[in-house]
Design a protein around this motif. Structure first.
Motif, mmCIF file in Angstrom:
data_model
loop_
_atom_site.group_PDB
_atom_site.id
_atom_site.type_symbol
_atom_site.label_atom_id
_atom_site.label_comp_id
_atom_site.label_asym_id
_atom_site.label_seq_id
_atom_site.Cartn_x
_atom_site.Cartn_y
_atom_site.Cartn_z
ATOM 1 N N ALA A 1 16.124 32.388 8.807
ATOM 2 C CA ALA A 1 16.035 33.596 9.638
ATOM 3 C C ALA A 1 17.221 34.519 9.389
ATOM 4 O O ALA A 1 17.060 35.744 9.301
ATOM 5 C CB ALA A 1 15.952 33.207 11.115
ATOM 6 N N LYS B 1 18.994 34.707 6.642
ATOM 7 C CA LYS B 1 18.849 35.294 5.306
ATOM 8 C C LYS B 1 17.872 36.460 5.326
ATOM 9 O O LYS B 1 18.042 37.436 4.606
ATOM 10 C CB LYS B 1 18.402 34.233 4.296
ATOM 11 C CG LYS B 1 19.517 33.272 3.926
ATOM 12 C CD LYS B 1 19.040 32.221 2.938
ATOM 13 C CE LYS B 1 20.168 31.281 2.575
ATOM 14 N NZ LYS B 1 19.775 30.279 1.600
ATOM 15 N N GLU B 2 16.842 36.372 6.175
ATOM 16 C CA GLU B 2 15.855 37.451 6.272
ATOM 17 C C GLU B 2 16.384 38.652 7.052
ATOM 18 O O GLU B 2 16.053 39.790 6.740
ATOM 19 C CB GLU B 2 14.567 36.931 6.923
ATOM 20 C CG GLU B 2 13.799 35.975 6.030
ATOM 21 C CD GLU B 2 12.598 35.356 6.731
ATOM 22 O OE1 GLU B 2 12.246 35.794 7.851
ATOM 23 O OE2 GLU B 2 12.013 34.420 6.152
ATOM 24 N N ASP B 3 17.211 38.409 8.088
ATOM 25 C CA ASP B 3 17.741 39.503 8.902
ATOM 26 C C ASP B 3 19.077 39.076 9.492
ATOM 27 O O ASP B 3 19.147 38.483 10.561
ATOM 28 C CB ASP B 3 16.765 39.875 10.023
ATOM 29 C CG ASP B 3 17.208 41.098 10.796
ATOM 30 O OD1 ASP B 3 18.280 41.677 10.480
ATOM 31 O OD2 ASP B 3 16.492 41.479 11.733
ATOM 32 N N VAL B 4 20.150 39.412 8.790
ATOM 33 C CA VAL B 4 21.491 39.002 9.192
ATOM 34 C C VAL B 4 21.897 39.622 10.532
ATOM 35 O O VAL B 4 22.782 39.118 11.220
ATOM 36 C CB VAL B 4 22.502 39.323 8.079
ATOM 37 C CG1 VAL B 4 22.753 40.815 7.988
ATOM 38 C CG2 VAL B 4 23.799 38.560 8.271
ATOM 39 N N ARG B 5 21.237 40.693 10.935
ATOM 40 C CA ARG B 5 21.568 41.336 12.216
ATOM 41 C C ARG B 5 21.311 40.405 13.406
ATOM 42 O O ARG B 5 21.874 40.606 14.479
ATOM 43 C CB ARG B 5 20.781 42.635 12.383
ATOM 44 C CG ARG B 5 21.188 43.701 11.356
ATOM 45 C CD ARG B 5 20.301 44.887 11.426
ATOM 46 N NE ARG B 5 18.927 44.443 11.108
ATOM 47 C CZ ARG B 5 17.857 45.183 11.238
ATOM 48 N NH1 ARG B 5 17.955 46.408 11.688
ATOM 49 N NH2 ARG B 5 16.665 44.712 10.923
ATOM 50 N N LEU B 6 20.486 39.390 13.227
ATOM 51 C CA LEU B 6 20.252 38.412 14.303
ATOM 52 C C LEU B 6 21.558 37.751 14.739
ATOM 53 O O LEU B 6 21.748 37.473 15.922
ATOM 54 C CB LEU B 6 19.258 37.341 13.836
ATOM 55 C CG LEU B 6 17.833 37.809 13.560
ATOM 56 C CD1 LEU B 6 17.037 36.681 12.901
ATOM 57 C CD2 LEU B 6 17.171 38.269 14.837
ATOM 58 N N GLU C 1 23.296 40.001 17.173
ATOM 59 C CA GLU C 1 22.646 39.999 18.493
ATOM 60 C C GLU C 1 23.087 38.795 19.313
ATOM 61 O O GLU C 1 23.412 38.906 20.490
ATOM 62 C CB GLU C 1 21.126 40.003 18.324
ATOM 63 C CG GLU C 1 20.574 41.285 17.748
ATOM 64 C CD GLU C 1 19.087 41.200 17.457
ATOM 65 O OE1 GLU C 1 18.410 40.325 18.045
ATOM 66 O OE2 GLU C 1 18.611 42.000 16.641
ATOM 67 N N THR D 1 28.399 39.575 12.241
ATOM 68 C CA THR D 1 27.390 39.939 11.250
ATOM 69 C C THR D 1 27.998 40.026 9.862
ATOM 70 O O THR D 1 27.420 39.532 8.892
ATOM 71 C CB THR D 1 26.705 41.267 11.630
ATOM 72 O OG1 THR D 1 26.090 41.107 12.907
ATOM 73 C CG2 THR D 1 25.647 41.647 10.610
ATOM 74 N N ARG E 1 26.930 37.696 6.773
ATOM 75 C CA ARG E 1 26.448 38.345 5.545
ATOM 76 C C ARG E 1 27.248 37.858 4.333
ATOM 77 O O ARG E 1 26.690 37.550 3.291
ATOM 78 C CB ARG E 1 26.564 39.866 5.672
ATOM 79 C CG ARG E 1 25.996 40.613 4.473
ATOM 80 C CD ARG E 1 26.069 42.123 4.637
ATOM 81 N NE ARG E 1 25.077 42.577 5.612
ATOM 82 C CZ ARG E 1 25.375 43.138 6.791
ATOM 83 N NH1 ARG E 1 26.628 43.332 7.144
ATOM 84 N NH2 ARG E 1 24.420 43.509 7.617
#
Length: 164
Positions: A87, A89-94, A97, A112, A116
């Motif tokens: 998850a 790797k797909e969206d580091v912004r998680l 959050e 983040t 990253r």
């Protein structure tokens, strides 16, 4: 340039994870006992050397499963790690959050970027080379007096789940 890295000490009960944490940070942070499962909750220790900071987490021992429920719980833990890494790797912004909910704003802002930076190294598998290097290091600093085998250190029966 300031650098930070995280290290999770994971393994079977009573193999020296807490002793290693205490030795690495030079403080008695984690309980050390001949009784297995003394560490019930993760213990975090920080080590700063020059412009580098290491965040070590001593985790409770992974039990050798005695029955089907233990096996299912252990497999679920590995699947959760793999799923979380995927998850991120797909969206580091998680990571940011979650960080904003758990940490002070200054620290959350860094999360983040750190995730990253470290994503290329996220891998739930544990190689024989890594285990060999860590046990050699542990022997060199006097924490271990022998070189345990890969099979003694790693729950290799879960290897199919590492890439799941």
């Amino acid at each position: 340039m300031t650098q930070c890295g995280t290290v999770v000490l994971a393994g079977r009960p009573n193999v020296g994870k807490s002793t290693l944490l205490n030795a690495l940070v030079g403080e008695h942070l984690a309980i050390v006992s001949p009784k297995p499962q003394s560490t019930r909750l993760p213990v975090v220790g920080l080590l700063t050397q020059g412009d580098a900071q290491f965040i070590f987490t001593d985790s409770p021992g992974l039990l050798e499963p005695e029955y089907a429920l233990h096996e299912a719980l252990r497999a679920a833990a590995v699947r959760a790690i793999v799923k979380t890494q995927r998850a991120l790797k797909e969206d580091v912004r998680l990571a940011g959050e979650v960080g904003r909910r758990l940490f002070p704003a200054e620290e959350a802002a860094l999360i983040t970027d750190l995730i990253r930076r470290d994503l290329p190294f996220y891998d739930a598998s544990i190689s024989r080379g890594f285990v060999s290097a860590m046990t050699t290091f542990s022997r060199d600093v006097g924490i271990l007096n022998r070189h345990p085998s890969y099979e003694e250190v790693v729950a290799h029966d879960l290897a199919p789940l590492w890439k799941a």
